[in-house]
Write a protein that holds these residues in place. Sequence first.
Motif, mmCIF file in Angstrom:
data_model
loop_
_atom_site.group_PDB
_atom_site.id
_atom_site.type_symbol
_atom_site.label_atom_id
_atom_site.label_comp_id
_atom_site.label_asym_id
_atom_site.label_seq_id
_atom_site.Cartn_x
_atom_site.Cartn_y
_atom_site.Cartn_z
ATOM 1 N N ILE A 126 0.816 -1.222 0.000
ATOM 2 C CA ILE A 126 0.000 0.000 0.000
ATOM 3 C C ILE A 126 0.847 1.267 0.000
ATOM 4 O O ILE A 126 0.343 2.352 -0.280
ATOM 5 N N GLY A 127 2.127 1.114 0.291
ATOM 6 C CA GLY A 127 3.009 2.269 0.213
ATOM 7 C C GLY A 127 3.204 2.771 -1.203
ATOM 8 O O GLY A 127 3.697 3.882 -1.410
ATOM 9 N N ASP A 128 2.814 1.965 -2.186
ATOM 10 C CA ASP A 128 2.957 2.361 -3.590
ATOM 11 C C ASP A 128 1.702 3.050 -4.130
ATOM 12 O O ASP A 128 1.646 3.403 -5.301
ATOM 13 N N THR A 129 0.681 3.231 -3.290
ATOM 14 C CA THR A 129 -0.561 3.855 -3.733
ATOM 15 C C THR A 129 -0.515 5.361 -3.498
ATOM 16 O O THR A 129 0.399 5.881 -2.853
ATOM 17 N N ASP A 130 -1.529 6.063 -4.009
ATOM 18 C CA ASP A 130 -1.602 7.502 -3.732
ATOM 19 C C ASP A 130 -2.244 7.724 -2.368
ATOM 20 O O ASP A 130 -2.740 6.799 -1.723
ATOM 21 N N ALA A 131 -2.249 8.983 -1.920
ATOM 22 C CA ALA A 131 -2.708 9.300 -0.566
ATOM 23 C C ALA A 131 -4.168 8.922 -0.345
ATOM 24 O O ALA A 131 -4.534 8.443 0.731
ATOM 25 N N GLY A 132 -5.007 9.122 -1.341
ATOM 26 C CA GLY A 132 -6.427 8.808 -1.192
ATOM 27 C C GLY A 132 -6.673 7.326 -1.013
ATOM 28 O O GLY A 132 -7.416 6.904 -0.114
ATOM 29 N N LYS A 133 -6.043 6.520 -1.855
ATOM 30 C CA LYS A 133 -6.192 5.064 -1.743
ATOM 31 C C LYS A 133 -5.544 4.562 -0.452
ATOM 32 O O LYS A 133 -6.044 3.631 0.187
ATOM 33 N N PHE A 134 -4.436 5.178 -0.105
ATOM 34 C CA PHE A 134 -3.744 4.775 1.121
ATOM 35 C C PHE A 134 -4.638 4.982 2.341
ATOM 36 O O PHE A 134 -4.685 4.125 3.240
ATOM 37 N N LEU A 135 -5.365 6.077 2.377
ATOM 38 C CA LEU A 135 -6.272 6.342 3.495
ATOM 39 C C LEU A 135 -7.354 5.264 3.585
ATOM 40 O O LEU A 135 -7.711 4.819 4.679
ATOM 41 N N GLU A 136 -7.865 4.829 2.448
ATOM 42 C CA GLU A 136 -8.863 3.755 2.437
ATOM 43 C C GLU A 136 -8.290 2.466 3.022
ATOM 44 O O GLU A 136 -8.934 1.787 3.831
ATOM 45 N N HIS A 137 -7.077 2.134 2.619
ATOM 46 C CA HIS A 137 -6.421 0.932 3.145
ATOM 47 C C HIS A 137 -6.163 1.066 4.645
ATOM 48 O O HIS A 137 -6.314 0.099 5.399
ATOM 49 N N ALA A 138 -5.750 2.259 5.064
ATOM 50 C CA ALA A 138 -5.482 2.486 6.484
ATOM 51 C C ALA A 138 -6.754 2.305 7.308
ATOM 52 O O ALA A 138 -6.731 1.681 8.377
ATOM 53 N N ARG A 139 -7.851 2.812 6.807
ATOM 54 C CA ARG A 139 -9.125 2.700 7.536
ATOM 55 C C ARG A 139 -9.558 1.231 7.646
ATOM 56 O O ARG A 139 -10.022 0.782 8.697
ATOM 57 N N ALA A 140 -9.391 0.490 6.567
ATOM 58 C CA ALA A 140 -9.788 -0.923 6.585
ATOM 59 C C ALA A 140 -8.821 -1.779 7.394
ATOM 60 O O ALA A 140 -9.225 -2.791 7.975
ATOM 61 N N GLY A 141 -7.562 -1.367 7.449
ATOM 62 C CA GLY A 141 -6.543 -2.214 8.054
ATOM 63 C C GLY A 141 -6.169 -1.898 9.484
ATOM 64 O O GLY A 141 -5.369 -2.630 10.084
ATOM 65 N N LEU A 142 -6.733 -0.829 10.061
ATOM 66 C CA LEU A 142 -6.391 -0.460 11.436
ATOM 67 C C LEU A 142 -7.615 -0.485 12.344
ATOM 68 O O LEU A 142 -8.738 -0.210 11.910
ATOM 69 N N SER A 143 -7.373 -0.768 13.585
ATOM 70 C CA SER A 143 -8.409 -0.887 14.612
ATOM 71 C C SER A 143 -9.174 0.421 14.823
ATOM 72 O O SER A 143 -8.644 1.512 14.573
ATOM 73 N N PRO A 144 -10.408 0.328 15.309
ATOM 74 C CA PRO A 144 -11.146 1.533 15.719
ATOM 75 C C PRO A 144 -10.378 2.364 16.746
ATOM 76 O O PRO A 144 -10.650 3.552 16.903
#
Length: 240
Positions: free
Chosen positions: A203-221
């Motif tokens: 996911i480090g190879d994605t842009d900031a917008g896509k990265f935020l989506e991955h971060a939201r799905a991949g990190l705890s509440p």
Amino acid sequence: MSILVVTGTGTGVGKTVTVAAIAALARDRGQRVAVLKPAQTGVSPEEPGDLEEVRRLAGDVTVRELRRYPDPLSPEAAARRSGIPPVLPGEIAQAASALDENHDLVLVEGAGGLLVRFDPQGSTLADVAWSLGALVLIVAEAGLGTLNATALTAEVATRRGLNVGGVLIGAWHADPDLAAVSNLEDLPVAAGAPLLGALPAGIGDTDAGKFLEHARAGLSPWFGGEFDPECFVGSASAQT
């Protein structure tokens, strides 16, 4: 906790991407975020380092690097070879405390593992975390061998009076093997702390917008994300 210390079970486990993901979610919630990298090694003065990568992925966060050493070694060894003074725990703690005064969240990213030496006296990130009273997050690999490294890191942290907030997988591959899937249940046991996320590899190879989506799905509440460890384990187990 307004200061989090992020360590890894070794090098190349995804610490920088994890720090960027936590920062991106915090910034998306309107928080003022700072990322402190006490020692950057293996990067020349004109090259972009980890903090440039964090800003590319997380956006407008405050970043501060205390030392940069060109050799890809531990901070203590790299300082010795370069002649550049080592970075000291007191200096790191002071920098983190100063950032904490005008930020909602300060992330301190270590170099390698928890006991990698900063100076000839043997000072480490563990000393920094202790002096700050900061919560420690462990970034681990998913596959074979990670349980021992995670347990060792957590045991050392606990023996030194540190609080381990959780363990995160820095790079979860789309086609996990049996060991990786099994480790999803065993990593929290090894860490003595909950599984707080699993970020997709690459996911480090994605842009900031896509990265935020991955971060939201991949990190705890706990970080403002949507990661549910039970659902994740169930879904991964169904693949094997």
